[in-house]
Scaffold this active site. Structure first.
Site, PDB file in Angstrom:
ATOM      1  CG  HIS A 231      -1.749  -1.249   1.300  1.00 15.01           C
ATOM      2  ND1 HIS A 231      -1.344  -2.351   2.004  1.00 15.01           N
ATOM      3  CD2 HIS A 231      -2.919  -1.583   0.715  1.00 15.01           C
ATOM      4  CE1 HIS A 231      -2.251  -3.305   1.873  1.00 15.01           C
ATOM      5  NE2 HIS A 231      -3.208  -2.873   1.095  1.00 15.01           N
TER       6      HIS A 231
ATOM      7  CG  HIS B 228      -8.065   1.520  -2.788  1.00 16.00           C
ATOM      8  ND1 HIS B 228      -7.674   1.414  -1.457  1.00 16.00           N
ATOM      9  CD2 HIS B 228      -8.960   2.528  -2.834  1.00 16.00           C
ATOM     10  CE1 HIS B 228      -8.328   2.294  -0.747  1.00 16.00           C
ATOM     11  NE2 HIS B 228      -9.115   2.981  -1.535  1.00 16.00           N
TER      12      HIS B 228
ATOM     13  N   GLY C 293     -10.256   0.372  -8.514  1.00 14.43           N
ATOM     14  CA  GLY C 293     -10.988   1.390  -9.260  1.00 14.43           C
ATOM     15  C   GLY C 293     -10.498   1.592 -10.681  1.00 14.43           C
TER      16      GLY C 293
ATOM     17  CG  MET D 129     -11.465  -8.214  -7.372  1.00 12.80           C
ATOM     18  SD  MET D 129     -11.702  -8.126  -5.590  1.00 12.80           S
ATOM     19  CE  MET D 129     -11.148  -6.454  -5.276  1.00 12.80           C
ATOM     20  CB  SER D 130     -16.335  -4.693  -8.934  1.00 11.90           C
ATOM     21  OG  SER D 130     -15.552  -3.526  -8.921  1.00 11.90           O
TER      22      SER D 130
END
Lengths: 190, 190
Positions: free
Chosen positions: A92, A112, A145, A165-166
């Site tokens: 991170h 992220h 994102g 992912m999404s």
């Protein structure tokens, strides 16, 4: 997401991706094993499957490698004892990236980067740290994102790849989505 | 139980026991690693430490082996990939014991034999199945409600050893308790 549904999606999209990272943290070793068996039955090559945290499961299955987080075993210990496995470290920050490189990780998963569905309410790490990380001699995969629209920007800031992912799994049509990412990645590489 | 407290107890009792099975299921790999480090700092030999479920953690630490449950990797797969490790399989019946033997487990942990604090409300498996298991050519370690008073009976029914949790760790004086078990075990072996 049910394993069967994941299997169906990945069966379609895997030719467009280099790795599938199984993040299922609540799954037992036995369940992880069964999940990977279902994926390989769907013709997904083991060489594309990265297992979260569990080097033992990755080794037994003959998966590509293991993705290590802060709560995992040390990357250096895993590298020494599991030389067959590709090792990714989830980081991170730049200092964590430096440490991962020193410990011998093969790549870092950094995020992220932007606001993302799975990290709602948390402040994204942004692109500046990514730029710093790109000066380390280690592959940096950006996560968080990332959309087909901002993929090129992420690569320009120094990422060697992206993880999604999404953006794929929750897309109306995951295959269409993955192709859009793929196109953006190839453009970025020109 | 806090790690530090466990370290203090085990430091005193380990000369009287052949193995310490770290069952902490909620601990991450990193926490398990740190727990074992604390034990070894207290002069507890790695050769006495069995890790629950995680063959990778056991291998990296150089622990004696791994204790596998139903939700774990298959004993045969672990044996093939981790020949350095001693493998115990947790079982609850004769058929499970037979399967564990066929899969190459080095011993089985069978229970719970009697009513025990950690399995309250569940019907104990009793001694009959233990007797059957003793006919298999594999070491059987009995667990569950074993006291210094019933240890001899458990051995007579065919157990090769016993495993104890609360009987030692929650005893007013764990060292006194472990010596009482040790005495009962040696009597039983006469």
């Amino acid at each position: 997401m049910a394993i069967e549904q994941l299997g169906e999606i990945v069966k379609d999209i895997h030719p467009y991706i280099t790795a599938i990272h199984l993040r299922e943290k609540q799954k037992t070793a036995r369940e992880l094993f069964q999940t990977v068996e279902l994926l390989t039955k769907n013709n997904i090559p083991l060489s594309k499957i990265m297992i979260n945290d569990r080097a033992d499961v990755a080794l037994v299955l003959g998966a590509r490698g293991v993705q290590l987080a802060f709560h995992s075993l040390d990357a250096a210990s895993v590298k020494e004892n599991f030389p067959q496995l590709r090792i990714g470290s989830s980081i991170h920050s730049y200092p964590e990236g430096l440490k991962a490189k020193e410990k011998g990780a093969d790549y870092v998963l950094y995020g992220h980067v932007f606001q993302s569905q799975s990290k709602q309410g948390k402040i994204p790490k942004g692109l500046e740290e990514l730029k710093k990380l790109s000066n380390l001699d280690i592959d940096v995969i950006a996560i968080g994102g990332i959309t087909p629209d901002n993929t090129r920007q992420v690569l320009q800031e120094g990422a060697n790849g992206i993880a999604v992912m999404s953006g794929v799994l929750e897309a109306r049509d995951p295959l269409v989505a993955v192709k859009a990412y793929s196109k953006a990645l190839n453009k970025g590489g020109e």
